[in-house]
Design a protein around this motif. Structure first.
Motif, PDB file in Angstrom:
ATOM      1  N   PHE A   1       0.831  -1.202   0.000  1.00 44.17           N
ATOM      2  CA  PHE A   1       0.000   0.000   0.000  1.00 44.17           C
ATOM      3  C   PHE A   1       0.868   1.255   0.000  1.00 44.17           C
ATOM      4  CE2 PHE A   1      -2.370   3.444   1.917  1.00 44.17           C
ATOM      5  CZ  PHE A   1      -3.594   3.366   1.275  1.00 44.17           C
ATOM      6  N   ARG A   2       1.936   1.265   0.794  1.00 41.74           N
ATOM      7  CA  ARG A   2       2.808   2.442   0.843  1.00 41.74           C
ATOM      8  C   ARG A   2       3.419   2.721  -0.531  1.00 41.74           C
ATOM      9  NH1 ARG A   2       4.436   0.068   6.060  1.00 41.74           N
ATOM     10  NH2 ARG A   2       3.666   1.398   7.738  1.00 41.74           N
ATOM     11  N   ARG A   3       3.843   1.696  -1.238  1.00 41.74           N
ATOM     12  CA  ARG A   3       4.409   1.900  -2.582  1.00 41.74           C
ATOM     13  C   ARG A   3       3.333   2.406  -3.530  1.00 41.74           C
ATOM     14  NH1 ARG A   3       6.955  -3.151  -1.396  1.00 41.74           N
ATOM     15  NH2 ARG A   3       5.413  -4.229  -2.703  1.00 41.74           N
TER      16      ARG A   3
ATOM     17  N   PRO B   1      -2.692  11.682  -0.159  1.00 39.81           N
ATOM     18  CA  PRO B   1      -1.259  11.372  -0.225  1.00 39.81           C
ATOM     19  C   PRO B   1      -0.348  12.582  -0.165  1.00 39.81           C
ATOM     20  CG  PRO B   1      -2.296  11.090  -2.365  1.00 39.81           C
ATOM     21  CD  PRO B   1      -3.398  11.331  -1.393  1.00 39.81           C
ATOM     22  N   GLY B   2      -0.808  13.745  -0.648  1.00 39.24           N
ATOM     23  CA  GLY B   2       0.009  14.946  -0.637  1.00 39.24           C
ATOM     24  C   GLY B   2      -0.760  16.131  -0.109  1.00 39.24           C
ATOM     25  N   HIS B   3      -0.042  17.168   0.271  1.00 44.65           N
ATOM     26  CA  HIS B   3      -0.694  18.389   0.743  1.00 44.65           C
ATOM     27  C   HIS B   3      -1.551  18.954  -0.383  1.00 44.65           C
ATOM     28  CE1 HIS B   3      -1.296  22.015   3.086  1.00 44.65           C
ATOM     29  NE2 HIS B   3      -0.985  22.733   2.016  1.00 44.65           N
TER      30      HIS B   3
ATOM     31  N   ALA C   1     -10.961   3.300   3.544  1.00 47.03           N
ATOM     32  CA  ALA C   1     -11.468   2.110   4.228  1.00 47.03           C
ATOM     33  C   ALA C   1     -10.509   0.936   4.047  1.00 47.03           C
ATOM     34  CB  ALA C   1     -12.855   1.760   3.706  1.00 47.03           C
ATOM     35  N   HIS C   2      -9.983   0.772   2.829  1.00 51.56           N
ATOM     36  CA  HIS C   2      -9.027  -0.313   2.575  1.00 51.56           C
ATOM     37  C   HIS C   2      -7.743  -0.093   3.374  1.00 51.56           C
ATOM     38  CE1 HIS C   2      -7.306  -3.643   0.369  1.00 51.56           C
ATOM     39  NE2 HIS C   2      -6.260  -2.896   0.050  1.00 51.56           N
ATOM     40  N   HIS C   3      -7.322   1.145   3.465  1.00 53.06           N
ATOM     41  CA  HIS C   3      -6.109   1.483   4.223  1.00 53.06           C
ATOM     42  C   HIS C   3      -6.278   1.119   5.698  1.00 53.06           C
ATOM     43  CE1 HIS C   3      -2.886   4.806   5.098  1.00 53.06           C
ATOM     44  NE2 HIS C   3      -2.522   3.619   5.543  1.00 53.06           N
TER      45      HIS C   3
END
Length: 265
Positions: A98-100, A172-174, A193-195
């Protein structure tokens, strides 16, 4: 000879003039109270004699034309963002994947001027903290600035090691002026929700009153738990770190709510 004005009157006038010159015209307590009276709204001027003498039928015809025009052109409906399957057919199966995906998937590019910042912390943490987005100055680590320092102090007061808490953002970003409700409807709620399901925390702290929309909830529905695939996670919703940084009273309110919530979960 003119009589001198009472000292109290002069002092009051001087105080009001000072605060007005400083740009302060309200006393902020729990409810804002106006200090300086607003100018009264003037009544509309009387119609000219020519207008008063105009036949009534002309006004009726003009009004009828206006009514037909308004009925012919209804106001535009608010824009509803189109929903997309942002996770795709093969969503990330663990936090490392997920992080990638979080930092590289093109469909998540909500703000190209700022880098994407991955979440941090272990899976299965006792507490997951979700914020709306990274700080403006974040480059390598989520919450590197004043919001992160405030969160670290809060976690220390809670008796929690920061490294043992899973810390993530809904975006993911500002993203300046982010509309979380609209982004949730576009498909980001399924991503969030998946996260949360992959992180599998014991408890979930949402630092942002708009964040329930990211879990298919509403800001006013009193979200108390997150239910995903049969697993229920207790949820607490509070104001953002940015708001608490600027308004110390919110910190005290958060702490009272945290003590009540943590005692019951």
């Amino acid at each position: 000879m003119n009589r001198p004005e009472p000292a109290l009157v002069r002092e009051c006038e001087a105080a009001l003039a000072f605060w007005q010159a400083a740009g302060v015209d309200c006393d902020f307590t729990d409810d804002a109270t106006a200090w300086l009276a607003q100018a009264p709204i003037e009544a509309p001027a009387a119609l000219p004699a020519a207008a008063r003498s105009q036949p009534r039928g002309a006004d009726d015809k003009a009004s009828s034309r206006t009514d037909r025009s308004e009925k012919a052109a209804p106001p535009p409906s608010p824009h509803v963002p189109s929903r997309r399957d942002l996770l795709g057919e093969s969503p990330p199966g663990d936090l490392e994947s997920f992080r990638r995906w979080w930092t590289s998937a093109p469909q998540l590019d909500t703000a190209r001027l700022y880098p994407r910042i991955p979440p941090r912390g272990p899976a299965g943490a006792g507490l997951m903290v979700l914020v709306p987005q990274p700080e403006e100055g974040d480059r390598e680590r989520l919450l590197e600035g004043p919001q992160g320092r405030l969160l670290a102090n809060m976690l220390g007061a809670m008796g929690l090691e920061e490294s043992a808490v899973y810390i993530a953002a809904a975006l993911p970003g500002h993203t300046p002026m982010a509309d979380l409700a609209a982004l949730a409807k576009s498909g980001m709620d399924a991503v969030t929700a998946h996260h949360v399901a992959l992180a599998a925390p014991e408890r979930l702290l949402l630092l942002g009153t708009a964040l329930p929309a990211m879990l298919a909830g509403r800001a006013d529905d009193g979200l108390r738990e997150f239910n995903h695939n049969g697993r229920k996670v207790p949820v607490m919703v509070s104001e953002t770190l940015e708001a608490m940084t600027g308004v110390p009273k919110l910190k005290a309110r958060f702490w009272r709510r945290w003590m009540e919530w943590s005692a019951s979960t």
